[in-house]
Design a protein around this motif. Sequence first.
Motif, PDB file in Angstrom:
ATOM      1  N   HIS A  42       0.859  -1.188   0.000  1.00  0.00           N
ATOM      2  CA  HIS A  42       0.000   0.000   0.000  1.00  0.00           C
ATOM      3  C   HIS A  42       0.894   1.236   0.000  1.00  0.00           C
ATOM      4  CE1 HIS A  42      -3.284   2.672   0.636  1.00  0.00           C
ATOM      5  NE2 HIS A  42      -2.931   2.989   1.861  1.00  0.00           N
ATOM      6  N   THR A  43       1.098   1.825  -1.184  1.00  0.00           N
ATOM      7  CA  THR A  43       1.956   2.995  -1.348  1.00  0.00           C
ATOM      8  C   THR A  43       1.218   4.053  -2.154  1.00  0.00           C
ATOM      9  OG1 THR A  43       2.962   2.092  -3.365  1.00  0.00           O
ATOM     10  CG2 THR A  43       4.036   1.565  -1.258  1.00  0.00           C
ATOM     11  N   SER A  44       1.838   5.226  -2.244  1.00  0.00           N
ATOM     12  CA  SER A  44       1.260   6.327  -3.015  1.00  0.00           C
ATOM     13  C   SER A  44       1.713   6.322  -4.470  1.00  0.00           C
ATOM     14  CB  SER A  44       1.651   7.663  -2.368  1.00  0.00           C
ATOM     15  OG  SER A  44       3.065   7.793  -2.313  1.00  0.00           O
ATOM     16  N   ALA A  45       2.514   5.339  -4.888  1.00  0.00           N
ATOM     17  CA  ALA A  45       2.989   5.268  -6.270  1.00  0.00           C
ATOM     18  C   ALA A  45       1.890   4.732  -7.185  1.00  0.00           C
ATOM     19  CB  ALA A  45       4.237   4.381  -6.351  1.00  0.00           C
ATOM     20  N   ASP A  46       2.152   4.766  -8.492  1.00  0.00           N
ATOM     21  CA  ASP A  46       1.164   4.261  -9.448  1.00  0.00           C
ATOM     22  C   ASP A  46       1.360   2.791  -9.765  1.00  0.00           C
ATOM     23  OD1 ASP A  46       3.575   4.647 -10.677  1.00  0.00           O
ATOM     24  OD2 ASP A  46       2.743   5.455 -12.536  1.00  0.00           O
ATOM     25  N   LYS A  47       2.439   2.185  -9.260  1.00  0.00           N
ATOM     26  CA  LYS A  47       2.683   0.752  -9.411  1.00  0.00           C
ATOM     27  C   LYS A  47       2.990   0.167  -8.040  1.00  0.00           C
ATOM     28  CE  LYS A  47       4.556   1.285 -14.069  1.00  0.00           C
ATOM     29  NZ  LYS A  47       4.392   2.750 -14.113  1.00  0.00           N
ATOM     30  N   HIS A  48       2.480  -1.022  -7.783  1.00  0.00           N
ATOM     31  CA  HIS A  48       2.553  -1.598  -6.449  1.00  0.00           C
ATOM     32  C   HIS A  48       3.144  -2.995  -6.539  1.00  0.00           C
ATOM     33  CE1 HIS A  48      -0.172   1.697  -5.321  1.00  0.00           C
ATOM     34  NE2 HIS A  48      -0.791   1.406  -6.453  1.00  0.00           N
ATOM     35  N   LYS A  49       4.115  -3.259  -5.671  1.00  0.00           N
ATOM     36  CA  LYS A  49       4.840  -4.529  -5.715  1.00  0.00           C
ATOM     37  C   LYS A  49       4.020  -5.651  -5.088  1.00  0.00           C
ATOM     38  CE  LYS A  49       9.091  -6.758  -4.298  1.00  0.00           C
ATOM     39  NZ  LYS A  49      10.006  -6.905  -3.193  1.00  0.00           N
ATOM     40  N   LEU A  50       4.069  -6.801  -5.736  1.00  0.00           N
ATOM     41  CA  LEU A  50       3.352  -7.977  -5.259  1.00  0.00           C
ATOM     42  C   LEU A  50       4.014  -8.533  -4.006  1.00  0.00           C
ATOM     43  CD1 LEU A  50       1.184 -10.259  -5.926  1.00  0.00           C
ATOM     44  CD2 LEU A  50       3.086 -11.447  -7.012  1.00  0.00           C
ATOM     45  N   GLU A  51       3.198  -8.966  -3.052  1.00  0.00           N
ATOM     46  CA  GLU A  51       3.686  -9.648  -1.852  1.00  0.00           C
ATOM     47  C   GLU A  51       3.256 -11.110  -1.934  1.00  0.00           C
ATOM     48  OE1 GLU A  51       5.542  -8.691   0.600  1.00  0.00           O
ATOM     49  OE2 GLU A  51       5.683  -6.536   0.185  1.00  0.00           O
ATOM     50  N   ARG A  52       4.188 -12.010  -1.642  1.00  0.00           N
ATOM     51  CA  ARG A  52       3.898 -13.445  -1.761  1.00  0.00           C
ATOM     52  C   ARG A  52       3.145 -13.981  -0.545  1.00  0.00           C
ATOM     53  NH1 ARG A  52       6.593 -15.415  -6.141  1.00  0.00           N
ATOM     54  NH2 ARG A  52       8.325 -14.137  -6.919  1.00  0.00           N
ATOM     55  N   PHE A  53       3.216 -13.282   0.577  1.00  0.00           N
ATOM     56  CA  PHE A  53       2.531 -13.726   1.789  1.00  0.00           C
ATOM     57  C   PHE A  53       1.816 -12.544   2.415  1.00  0.00           C
ATOM     58  CE2 PHE A  53       5.838 -16.879   1.236  1.00  0.00           C
ATOM     59  CZ  PHE A  53       5.218 -18.071   1.580  1.00  0.00           C
ATOM     60  N   LEU A  54       0.806 -12.840   3.231  1.00  0.00           N
ATOM     61  CA  LEU A  54       0.103 -11.825   4.005  1.00  0.00           C
ATOM     62  C   LEU A  54       0.938 -11.527   5.243  1.00  0.00           C
ATOM     63  CD1 LEU A  54      -2.444 -10.099   4.261  1.00  0.00           C
ATOM     64  CD2 LEU A  54      -3.509 -11.976   5.498  1.00  0.00           C
ATOM     65  N   ARG A  55       1.662 -10.428   5.218  1.00  0.00           N
ATOM     66  CA  ARG A  55       2.624 -10.111   6.274  1.00  0.00           C
ATOM     67  C   ARG A  55       1.912  -9.651   7.539  1.00  0.00           C
ATOM     68  NH1 ARG A  55       6.336  -5.800   3.469  1.00  0.00           N
ATOM     69  NH2 ARG A  55       6.975  -5.581   5.642  1.00  0.00           N
ATOM     70  N   PRO A  56       2.431 -10.045   8.706  1.00  0.00           N
ATOM     71  CA  PRO A  56       1.772  -9.655   9.961  1.00  0.00           C
ATOM     72  C   PRO A  56       2.163  -8.263  10.444  1.00  0.00           C
ATOM     73  CG  PRO A  56       3.598 -11.130  10.423  1.00  0.00           C
ATOM     74  CD  PRO A  56       3.517 -11.028   8.925  1.00  0.00           C
ATOM     75  N   ASP A  57       3.202  -7.660   9.882  1.00  0.00           N
ATOM     76  CA  ASP A  57       3.727  -6.397  10.400  1.00  0.00           C
ATOM     77  C   ASP A  57       3.415  -5.207   9.507  1.00  0.00           C
ATOM     78  OD1 ASP A  57       5.295  -7.327   8.360  1.00  0.00           O
ATOM     79  OD2 ASP A  57       7.194  -6.700   9.251  1.00  0.00           O
ATOM     80  N   ALA A  58       2.547  -5.346   8.526  1.00  0.00           N
ATOM     81  CA  ALA A  58       2.272  -4.246   7.600  1.00  0.00           C
ATOM     82  C   ALA A  58       0.833  -4.317   7.124  1.00  0.00           C
ATOM     83  CB  ALA A  58       3.231  -4.301   6.408  1.00  0.00           C
ATOM     84  N   THR A  59       0.335  -3.161   6.671  1.00  0.00           N
ATOM     85  CA  THR A  59      -0.990  -3.085   6.070  1.00  0.00           C
ATOM     86  C   THR A  59      -0.868  -3.304   4.573  1.00  0.00           C
ATOM     87  OG1 THR A  59      -1.699  -1.501   7.767  1.00  0.00           O
ATOM     88  CG2 THR A  59      -3.015  -1.634   5.767  1.00  0.00           C
TER      89      THR A  59
END
Length: 214
Positions: A42-59
């Motif tokens: 979840h960033t303010s950029a126009d492209k967002h990096k894929l996450e392979r797992f649902l991380r417990p320390d970030a939204t």
Amino acid sequence: MSVLNFLVRRHPSNSEPVRAKEELIFHCGFRRFRASPLFSQHTSADKHKLERFLRPDATLVVTVYAPITFPPASVLLFKQRSNGMHDLIATGSLLSVDPDRIVIKRLVLSGHPFKIFTRTAVVRYMFFNREDVMWFKPVELRTKWGRRGHIKEPLGTHGHMKCHFDGQLKSQDTVLLNLYKRVFPKWTYDPHVPEPVPWVRSESALPVQEVEME
């Protein structure tokens, strides 16, 4: 139907790993459905990096195909066990209904320096034909030790290439090339969700009462 993006955070009561594209149960507003979502930053950029797992320390942002819903509808994410029980894994709200949100996955190609000169080097094992070297020629190169460079020209027909860097390479260094690919969620929307099995306390867990013998 559209692409729904949910802003969720991992629930502290659950610590099991949850992979991307794993089937989850969504409770969004008055709807309940099953789907295999994507996780992204979840960033303010126009492209967002894929996450392979649902991380417990970030939204993170959960992307899925589902019926159009008006934000900010609340959402609960559940994971079904093998015995039919549902475990709460994340909570959040609907961020947007936006099919143009770009989720990208990074791929890294690696090569090894074959012959090293002052600021140039012959790199092999990154590509295996001349056409691939010419296609990826505009992409910037980097190394594990912090050097930057670019592809100068291909050598031969087996994927060798001459590269120019901002300094001399070490023989144990590795040349890397970053590639980015847009990914889309799977069309796995299923409105038929089985009822969760109620939690029943077993008889072995009941407290044992002492009975006095008369």
